[in-house]
Design a protein around this motif. Structure first.
Motif, PDB file in Angstrom:
ATOM      1  N   PRO A 153       0.787  -1.230  -0.183  1.00  0.00           N
ATOM      2  CA  PRO A 153      -0.012   0.102  -0.017  1.00  0.00           C
ATOM      3  C   PRO A 153       0.846   1.242  -0.050  1.00  0.00           C
ATOM      4  CG  PRO A 153      -0.560  -1.494   1.722  1.00  0.00           C
ATOM      5  CD  PRO A 153       0.607  -1.846   1.167  1.00  0.00           C
ATOM      6  N   GLN A 154       0.469   2.448  -0.643  1.00  0.00           N
ATOM      7  CA  GLN A 154       1.014   3.571  -0.666  1.00  0.00           C
ATOM      8  C   GLN A 154       1.664   4.101   0.592  1.00  0.00           C
ATOM      9  OE1 GLN A 154      -0.863   6.601  -2.456  1.00  0.00           O
ATOM     10  NE2 GLN A 154       0.984   8.007  -2.706  1.00  0.00           N
ATOM     11  N   SER A 155       0.797   3.719   1.748  1.00  0.00           N
ATOM     12  CA  SER A 155       1.116   4.466   2.891  1.00  0.00           C
ATOM     13  C   SER A 155       2.365   3.487   3.849  1.00  0.00           C
ATOM     14  CB  SER A 155      -0.166   3.970   4.092  1.00  0.00           C
ATOM     15  OG  SER A 155      -0.368   2.709   4.203  1.00  0.00           O
ATOM     16  N   GLN A 156       2.696   2.238   3.110  1.00  0.00           N
ATOM     17  CA  GLN A 156       3.743   1.570   3.519  1.00  0.00           C
ATOM     18  C   GLN A 156       5.008   1.550   2.675  1.00  0.00           C
ATOM     19  OE1 GLN A 156       2.592  -2.403   3.974  1.00  0.00           O
ATOM     20  NE2 GLN A 156       1.213  -2.036   5.614  1.00  0.00           N
ATOM     21  N   TYR A 157       4.801   2.629   1.452  1.00  0.00           N
ATOM     22  CA  TYR A 157       5.959   2.511   0.332  1.00  0.00           C
ATOM     23  C   TYR A 157       7.080   3.468   0.978  1.00  0.00           C
ATOM     24  CZ  TYR A 157       8.525   3.585  -3.896  1.00  0.00           C
ATOM     25  OH  TYR A 157       9.410   3.765  -4.644  1.00  0.00           O
ATOM     26  N   GLN A 158       8.275   2.776   0.848  1.00  0.00           N
ATOM     27  CA  GLN A 158       9.363   3.597   1.278  1.00  0.00           C
ATOM     28  C   GLN A 158      10.317   3.570   0.083  1.00  0.00           C
ATOM     29  OE1 GLN A 158      10.915   1.899   4.915  1.00  0.00           O
ATOM     30  NE2 GLN A 158       9.008   2.499   6.275  1.00  0.00           N
ATOM     31  N   GLY A 159      10.322   4.494  -0.517  1.00  0.00           N
ATOM     32  CA  GLY A 159      11.190   4.384  -1.881  1.00  0.00           C
ATOM     33  C   GLY A 159      12.474   5.145  -1.683  1.00  0.00           C
ATOM     34  N   PRO A 160      13.341   4.901  -2.711  1.00  0.00           N
ATOM     35  CA  PRO A 160      14.616   5.560  -2.475  1.00  0.00           C
ATOM     36  C   PRO A 160      14.619   7.108  -2.130  1.00  0.00           C
ATOM     37  CG  PRO A 160      14.067   5.150  -4.770  1.00  0.00           C
ATOM     38  CD  PRO A 160      12.880   4.577  -4.086  1.00  0.00           C
ATOM     39  N   ALA A 161      15.694   7.781  -1.657  1.00  0.00           N
ATOM     40  CA  ALA A 161      15.813   9.230  -1.467  1.00  0.00           C
ATOM     41  C   ALA A 161      15.458   9.980  -2.656  1.00  0.00           C
ATOM     42  CB  ALA A 161      17.089   9.577  -1.064  1.00  0.00           C
ATOM     43  N   GLY A 162      14.786  10.989  -2.460  1.00  0.00           N
ATOM     44  CA  GLY A 162      14.359  11.882  -3.839  1.00  0.00           C
ATOM     45  C   GLY A 162      12.857  11.282  -4.187  1.00  0.00           C
ATOM     46  N   SER A 163      12.462  10.534  -3.665  1.00  0.00           N
ATOM     47  CA  SER A 163      10.946   9.691  -4.228  1.00  0.00           C
ATOM     48  C   SER A 163      10.032  10.263  -3.115  1.00  0.00           C
ATOM     49  CB  SER A 163      10.948   8.417  -4.300  1.00  0.00           C
ATOM     50  OG  SER A 163      11.030   7.891  -2.919  1.00  0.00           O
ATOM     51  N   GLY A 164       8.545   9.972  -3.514  1.00  0.00           N
ATOM     52  CA  GLY A 164       7.505  10.458  -2.515  1.00  0.00           C
ATOM     53  C   GLY A 164       7.296  12.069  -2.904  1.00  0.00           C
ATOM     54  N   ARG A 165       6.889  12.712  -1.932  1.00  0.00           N
ATOM     55  CA  ARG A 165       6.354  14.173  -2.157  1.00  0.00           C
ATOM     56  C   ARG A 165       7.373  15.072  -2.999  1.00  0.00           C
ATOM     57  NH1 ARG A 165       3.665  15.585   3.850  1.00  0.00           N
ATOM     58  NH2 ARG A 165       2.287  14.099   3.737  1.00  0.00           N
ATOM     59  N   GLY A 166       8.349  14.796  -2.718  1.00  0.00           N
ATOM     60  CA  GLY A 166       9.388  15.645  -3.557  1.00  0.00           C
ATOM     61  C   GLY A 166       9.230  15.463  -5.111  1.00  0.00           C
TER      62      GLY A 166
END
Length: 192
Positions: A153-166
């Motif tokens: 789920p998106q709430s558990q996603y921990q992508g690499p640095a620079g991902s997500g809100r940025g």
């Protein structure tokens, strides 16, 4: 004419069939012994098959069945005399050249580490018949890799640095800049 041809064919077939058993009797297949690894108290993990013997004129052949790619295997051959020479061959299929070969001499042992599927063979030989040896085949426990789930789920996603809100902020900023540029071009066109 047909009688002579039939007689000649029958005679040739009888001679060919009579020579087959003689050829097979001259070169009997090598005997191979099936090994079954068992739990050994001195080993914390896995199972082992231990063989102690003396070489003969031909190689001693052994095989293990029902191997799996996720099970590590170690084959070790050690001479029991310091000046002895032993040859170790590991193969996949009978009657084919070995996949790995090694030599144990001057009191040193030879070892191979690998994984395989199905069956494999081991041959021990020496140029000097009567050479004492110890053969150990260790079969480890199945390796079960711990894999993280691919879909989360998106709430558990921990992508690499620079991902997500940025990343989303950069995409939104890019879209806003493109819209502003289009609005500016449209405004200039109307003015011109």
């Amino acid at each position: 004419m047909h009688v002579r041809l039939t007689f000649a064919c029958c005679l040739a077939l009888c001679l060919a069939l009579s020579s087959v058993p003689a050829a097979q009797a001259a070169d009997p297949p090598a005997t191979a012994y099936r090994l079954e690894p068992k739990k050994v108290p001195d080993l914390a993990d896995g199972r082992a098959a231990l063989v102690r013997g003396k070489t003969a004129a031909g190689p001693h052949r052994f095989y293990l069945e029902h191997m799996h790619m996720m099970v590590p295997v170690v084959v070790t051959l050690r001479p029991l005399q310091p000046d002895a020479r032993l040859d170790l061959a590991v193969g996949k299929y009978p009657w084919e050249p070995p996949v790995r070969q090694g030599r144990a001499e001057k009191g040193e042992q030879v070892s191979f580490r690998f994984r395989t599927q199905g069956e494999f063979q081991v041959a021990v030989s020496s140029p000097d018949p009567g050479t004492a040896y110890k053969l150990m085949i260790w079969v480890g426990d199945e390796i079960k890799p711990v894999l993280k789930p691919v879909v989360v789920p998106q709430s558990q996603y921990q992508g690499p640095a620079g991902s997500g809100r940025g990343v989303w902020s950069a995409v939104v900023a890019g879209v806003v800049l493109v819209l502003l540029a289009l609005a500016y071009l449209a405004w200039r066109r109307k003015r011109a």
